[in-house]
Design a protein around this motif. Structure first.
Motif, PDB file in Angstrom:
ATOM      1  N   ARG A  53       1.356  -1.228  -0.221  1.00  0.00           N
ATOM      2  CA  ARG A  53      -0.026  -0.237   0.340  1.00  0.00           C
ATOM      3  C   ARG A  53       0.465   0.937  -0.203  1.00  0.00           C
ATOM      4  N   ARG A  72       2.154   4.821   0.685  1.00  0.00           N
ATOM      5  CA  ARG A  72       1.478   5.087   1.826  1.00  0.00           C
ATOM      6  C   ARG A  72       1.656   7.206   1.648  1.00  0.00           C
ATOM      7  N   LEU A  73       0.642   7.808   2.219  1.00  0.00           N
ATOM      8  CA  LEU A  73       0.408   9.370   1.811  1.00  0.00           C
ATOM      9  C   LEU A  73       1.786  10.213   2.031  1.00  0.00           C
ATOM     10  N   GLU A 116      -0.890  14.917   2.555  1.00  0.00           N
ATOM     11  CA  GLU A 116      -2.059  14.394   3.432  1.00  0.00           C
ATOM     12  C   GLU A 116      -2.449  15.844   3.939  1.00  0.00           C
ATOM     13  N   THR A 165      -8.641   5.541  -1.691  1.00  0.00           N
ATOM     14  CA  THR A 165      -8.062   6.583  -0.607  1.00  0.00           C
ATOM     15  C   THR A 165      -7.741   6.591   0.629  1.00  0.00           C
ATOM     16  N   ARG A 189      -9.579   4.334   3.439  1.00  0.00           N
ATOM     17  CA  ARG A 189      -8.153   3.748   4.008  1.00  0.00           C
ATOM     18  C   ARG A 189      -7.295   4.327   5.010  1.00  0.00           C
ATOM     19  N   GLN A 190      -6.983   5.985   4.849  1.00  0.00           N
ATOM     20  CA  GLN A 190      -6.378   6.581   5.696  1.00  0.00           C
ATOM     21  C   GLN A 190      -7.103   7.134   6.712  1.00  0.00           C
ATOM     22  N   TRP A 191      -8.385   7.678   6.996  1.00  0.00           N
ATOM     23  CA  TRP A 191      -9.332   7.965   7.594  1.00  0.00           C
ATOM     24  C   TRP A 191     -10.449   7.269   7.943  1.00  0.00           C
TER      25      TRP A 191
END
Length: 198
Positions: free
Chosen positions: A11, A13-14, A19, A53, A56-58
């Motif tokens: 995956r 990552r930002l 971000e 995305t 998945r991040q938040w």
């Protein structure tokens, strides 16, 4: 071996810059249209990101919005140790989120939080958790120093005393509590309860 491990490790990552770009766009969108009308799809469109995305991040819209608020409006908390219980509590009160400025774009968070459990949870987990952690550190330190009895029942309600005042003021008067009102709560209720004799 877990067969999903390689997929997880792949995956992307930002970056911190990416971000922040997404969080800034989220905050600006909510300021423009309000919390209820803002959508993850629109954030994705504005930032040319995929909704997958963002989720998945938040995890969900409430966490994305509250994280954007925290990053845009609130600096990281400094360590608080003045050596005096009241001074520590007052310093923390002055660091709590300030009332929304008069005339500024309405974010619509207060209106939505009562009916949106995920938003309420995000407020607790993302925005208020650092303040509760700081309060707990203050209280633990003063228990160790003997300022507060370790068996004082007010310890478990200190967060409700302090942060609950923000919500109660909004509910009862329609305005958000400022630092002065929180300090008044500290002096009238929280401090006497924490330092009372058995």
């Amino acid at each position: 071996m877990d067969r999903q491990t390689p997929a997880v490790s792949r995956r992307k990552r930002l970056t911190p810059e990416r971000e922040r770009e997404i969080l800034d766009a989220t905050f600006d969108l909510v300021a423009e249209v309000g919390y209820q009308q803002a959508t993850v799809d629109e954030v994705a469109r504005r930032t040319r990101a995929s909704t997958a995305t963002l989720y998945r991040q938040w995890e969900n819209k409430p966490r994305l919005v509250i994280t954007a608020m925290r990053v845009r409006k609130y600096a990281p908390l400094p360590g608080l140790d003045t050596g005096d219980l009241r001074s520590d509590l007052v310093a923390l009160a002055r660091l709590l989120p300030e009332p929304h400025p008069s005339g500024a774009p309405a974010l619509g968070i207060w209106q939505a939080v009562i009916s949106d459990p995920q938003l309420a949870q995000a407020l607790r987990d993302v925005l208020f958790a650092p303040y509760l952690d700081a309060l707990r550190s203050i209280l633990d330190r003063h228990v160790e120093r003997g300022t507060i009895r370790a068996d004082n029942p007010a310890l478990q309600y200190a967060g409700t005393f302090l942060l609950g005042s923000v919500f109660v003021e909004k509910l009862f008067t329609g305005t958000e509590a400022d630092a002065g009102q929180l300090i008044a709560v500290i002096d009238a209720l929280l401090l006497p309860a924490l330092t009372s004799a058995r």
